[in-house]
Structure formats: structure tokens, C-alpha cells
Design a protein around this motif. Structure first.
Motif, mmCIF file in Angstrom:
data_model
loop_
_atom_site.group_PDB
_atom_site.id
_atom_site.type_symbol
_atom_site.label_atom_id
_atom_site.label_comp_id
_atom_site.label_asym_id
_atom_site.label_seq_id
_atom_site.Cartn_x
_atom_site.Cartn_y
_atom_site.Cartn_z
ATOM 1 N N SER A 64 0.830 -1.208 0.000
ATOM 2 C CA SER A 64 0.000 0.000 0.000
ATOM 3 C C SER A 64 0.860 1.252 0.000
ATOM 4 C CB SER A 64 -0.928 -0.002 1.223
ATOM 5 O OG SER A 64 -1.798 -1.107 1.186
ATOM 6 N N VAL A 65 1.945 1.224 0.746
ATOM 7 C CA VAL A 65 2.845 2.377 0.782
ATOM 8 C C VAL A 65 3.467 2.605 -0.588
ATOM 9 C CG1 VAL A 65 4.930 3.306 1.827
ATOM 10 C CG2 VAL A 65 3.280 2.084 3.242
ATOM 11 N N ARG A 66 3.852 1.521 -1.259
ATOM 12 C CA ARG A 66 4.449 1.671 -2.591
ATOM 13 C C ARG A 66 3.436 2.239 -3.585
ATOM 14 N NH1 ARG A 66 7.229 -3.227 -1.298
ATOM 15 N NH2 ARG A 66 5.551 -4.448 -2.235
ATOM 16 N N ARG A 67 2.180 1.777 -3.510
ATOM 17 C CA ARG A 67 1.162 2.314 -4.417
ATOM 18 C C ARG A 67 0.916 3.802 -4.164
ATOM 19 N NH1 ARG A 67 -1.597 -2.727 -3.510
ATOM 20 N NH2 ARG A 67 -2.878 -1.700 -1.917
ATOM 21 N N ALA A 68 0.850 4.181 -2.894
ATOM 22 C CA ALA A 68 0.645 5.596 -2.577
ATOM 23 C C ALA A 68 1.809 6.446 -3.083
ATOM 24 C CB ALA A 68 0.474 5.768 -1.068
ATOM 25 N N ASN A 69 3.029 5.972 -2.917
ATOM 26 C CA ASN A 69 4.190 6.726 -3.413
ATOM 27 C C ASN A 69 4.170 6.823 -4.933
ATOM 28 O OD1 ASN A 69 5.176 7.139 -0.825
ATOM 29 N ND2 ASN A 69 6.430 5.293 -0.844
ATOM 30 N N CYS A 70 3.740 5.744 -5.586
ATOM 31 C CA CYS A 70 3.676 5.757 -7.057
ATOM 32 C C CYS A 70 2.648 6.768 -7.542
ATOM 33 C CB CYS A 70 3.331 4.364 -7.566
ATOM 34 S SG CYS A 70 3.282 4.229 -9.372
ATOM 35 N N LEU A 71 1.474 6.815 -6.891
ATOM 36 C CA LEU A 71 0.460 7.792 -7.280
ATOM 37 C C LEU A 71 0.937 9.223 -7.069
ATOM 38 C CD1 LEU A 71 -2.797 6.094 -5.919
ATOM 39 C CD2 LEU A 71 -2.076 6.313 -8.294
ATOM 40 N N ARG A 72 1.642 9.449 -5.973
ATOM 41 C CA ARG A 72 2.170 10.801 -5.734
ATOM 42 C C ARG A 72 3.179 11.194 -6.795
ATOM 43 N NH1 ARG A 72 1.690 9.423 -0.085
ATOM 44 N NH2 ARG A 72 3.767 8.501 -0.112
ATOM 45 N N PHE A 75 1.251 12.016 -10.027
ATOM 46 C CA PHE A 75 0.586 13.307 -9.885
ATOM 47 C C PHE A 75 1.584 14.454 -10.016
ATOM 48 C CE2 PHE A 75 -1.475 16.654 -7.257
ATOM 49 C CZ PHE A 75 -2.609 16.802 -8.032
ATOM 50 N N ALA A 76 2.717 14.328 -9.373
ATOM 51 C CA ALA A 76 3.745 15.370 -9.470
ATOM 52 C C ALA A 76 4.286 15.475 -10.895
ATOM 53 C CB ALA A 76 4.871 15.073 -8.493
ATOM 54 N N PHE A 77 4.399 14.331 -11.593
ATOM 55 C CA PHE A 77 4.897 14.343 -12.974
ATOM 56 C C PHE A 77 3.925 15.069 -13.893
ATOM 57 C CE2 PHE A 77 5.125 12.262 -17.164
ATOM 58 C CZ PHE A 77 6.429 12.586 -17.506
ATOM 59 N N VAL A 78 2.607 14.798 -13.731
ATOM 60 C CA VAL A 78 1.605 15.463 -14.570
ATOM 61 C C VAL A 78 1.601 16.967 -14.315
ATOM 62 C CG1 VAL A 78 -0.874 15.662 -15.001
ATOM 63 C CG2 VAL A 78 0.168 13.408 -14.761
ATOM 64 N N ILE A 79 1.678 17.364 -13.055
ATOM 65 C CA ILE A 79 1.718 18.797 -12.741
ATOM 66 C C ILE A 79 2.954 19.447 -13.363
ATOM 67 C CG2 ILE A 79 1.965 20.464 -10.864
ATOM 68 C CD1 ILE A 79 0.226 18.713 -9.168
ATOM 69 N N GLY A 80 4.079 18.752 -13.297
ATOM 70 C CA GLY A 80 5.295 19.287 -13.902
ATOM 71 C C GLY A 80 5.159 19.461 -15.406
ATOM 72 N N LEU A 81 4.527 18.470 -16.084
ATOM 73 C CA LEU A 81 4.323 18.592 -17.528
ATOM 74 C C LEU A 81 3.434 19.785 -17.866
ATOM 75 C CD1 LEU A 81 3.837 14.921 -18.820
ATOM 76 C CD2 LEU A 81 5.799 16.438 -19.168
#
Length: 258
Positions: A64-72, A75-81
Motif C-alpha cells: 500500500s505504501v508503494r502504491r501511494a508513493n507511485c500515485l504521488r 501526480f507530481a509528474f503530470v503537474i510538472g508537464l
């Protein structure tokens, strides 16, 4: 003679037990007049069971921790784009400075104009325009150009104009040919046209154009946009003897928007 050991009237009798305690305490097990209430159990430490809030069987889930980190990270990558794309677009706009084209009606002729009592209108018309590209670094490409002649807000005739392209700082002449053969119009249109012609022989028309336009600058180009052109107050003198009518007052500048 009075007894000296007799107490004086008006004063309390002396306490035979000066220490405040009775010489004969109550027997063991006797109840006092006011029994002290026993304190409630755990009066100050009666907390709820911690197991209801912190289950003892909780286990750490690394997945669960890995999935949450992956989603973050996503999300940060899309905002950066989005930020990068917006910044690049703004820089390109600052460099190219795109401007809307300019349109001007140079001539407007009307021939064989008839308006019968049965609200049927007939005429042929030719409108010549000049389209100007004011951009220094961007060319323009026009496609699917539609033009309509209006009297006030009522359509009288429509046509299409061939597509064309414009280089930077370029002017292009356009010709739009219209024809109406017995087209029906509302009585309000017929009365309005006859009323204007009866005053001074002039009729006030409007021209509207809709086109797809694309801005281009070498390898950079925008998506197709709809360009709206409105040319109002085109006063055409229409003689009563059937001669061709022409635009009065000289060329008219048009309003352009996207």
C-alpha cells in the motif's frame, strides 16, 4: 449565700472535655450521622479501552505504501508537464506575438434587385474584400470560408469563398458572389427594405463570415480555430430604375474575433 461553683447565667457551660473528643466514643461498627461516600472506582484513570482505537492485529503493508508513493510521483509528474507546457507556450507567444488578421470591404454591388408583394426577394451581388495578415513571424491558412448577407438579423443569401493562405505582412483580395432567386423573407424585412429605399434609395446590409484559420511559424503551428468576421453598416444605393447599386461611403473596416 450564693454557691461560688454555680455557672454564671448567660455564659456557655464549660466543656468537660476540652480536647473536643468525647470520653465515651461510639462503639465499633456504629454509623456516624453523615457517612462518607466511597470514591468511584478508577475515578481519574477510567480511560476507554485502547484496543478500540489501536487494534492489536494492525500490520504494516509495504505494498500500500508503494502504491501511494507511485500515485504521488505520477501526480507530481503530470503537474510538472502542465507547468512546462504552459511555460513553453507563453514563451512562444512572447516571441511570435500572434495577431488576428484584418478584413476590409472594398466594394459591394447589387444587381437585378426585386422585392415582390409576395415577400420574395431576388438579386445578385458581388462583394470584394481585402484580408491582411499583420503578423511578422506567422503565416495564416484559411479553410472552409462561409459568407452570408444579412438585412439586420435576417439572412438574405449565403455563399462560400475558396480557401487561401497568407504569408507574413501580406494582403489578399477576396471576392464573394451571392445570388437570391425568389427567396422568401418575412414581411418585416420587406417593409424595412422598402422603407429605406423610399427615403433615399439606400439599403443597409451586414456581412458575416466564418472561417477556419491556422497560425503557422515554420515548424510550429496552432490547431484550427474559427475566425469570425462581421462587416456592418454596408449602405448600398439601389436605384429604382433597375440599375446596379453600389456601396456608399467608401471601404468599411470589419470586426474580427476568434
Amino acid at each position: 449565700m450564693e454557691d461560688p461553683n454555680r455557672p454564671v447565667t448567660g455564659y456557655p457551660a464549660p466543656n468537660p472535655h476540652p480536647n473536643g473528643y468525647s470520653a465515651n466514643p461510639p462503639p465499633s461498627g456504629a454509623a456516624y450521622p453523615y457517612a462518607a461516600a466511597a470514591p468511584p472506582p478508577n475515578a481519574y484513570y477510567n480511560y476507554p479501552n485502547n484496543n478500540a482505537y489501536y487494534p492489536q492485529n494492525y500490520q504494516y503493508d509495504p505494498e500500500s505504501v508503494r502504491r501511494a508513493n507511485c500515485l504521488r510521483r505520477i501526480f507530481a509528474f503530470v503537474i510538472g508537464l502542465v507547468i512546462i507546457f504552459g511555460t513553453v507556450t507563453f514563451i512562444v507567444w512572447l516571441v511570435l506575438r500572434p495577431q488576428l488578421p484584418e478584413f476590409r470591404v472594398d466594394s459591394f454591388s447589387v444587381s437585378n434587385f426585386t422585392l415582390g408583394n409576395n415577400s420574395l426577394i431576388s438579386f445578385t451581388s458581388e462583394i470584394r474584400l481585402t484580408a491582411r495578415n499583420p503578423n511578422k513571424k506567422m503565416s495564416l491558412a484559411y479553410d472552409h470560408i462561409e459568407a452570408v448577407i444579412f438585412y439586420k438579423s435576417d439572412s438574405l443569401s449565403e455563399t462560400t469563398v475558396p480557401p487561401f493562405s497568407q504569408d507574413t505582412k501580406n494582403e489578399t483580395s477576396l471576392t464573394a458572389n451571392f445570388a437570391a432567386a425568389g427567396s422568401f423573407v418575412d414581411k418585416s424585412v420587406m417593409d424595412g427594405i422598402n422603407g429605406e429605399r423610399g427615403k433615399n434609395g439606400n439599403v443597409d446590409f451586414n456581412l458575416r463570415m466564418l472561417s477556419r484559420v491556422r497560425f503557422e511559424a515554420k515548424a510550429w503551428r496552432t490547431r484550427n480555430r474559427f475566425l469570425k468576421v462581421f462587416c456592418g453598416d454596408l449602405v448600398v444605393g439601389i436605384p429604382a430604375d433597375g440599375r446596379p447599386g453600389a456601396l456608399t461611403g467608401g471601404p468599411k473596416q470589419c470586426r474580427v474575433g476568434i
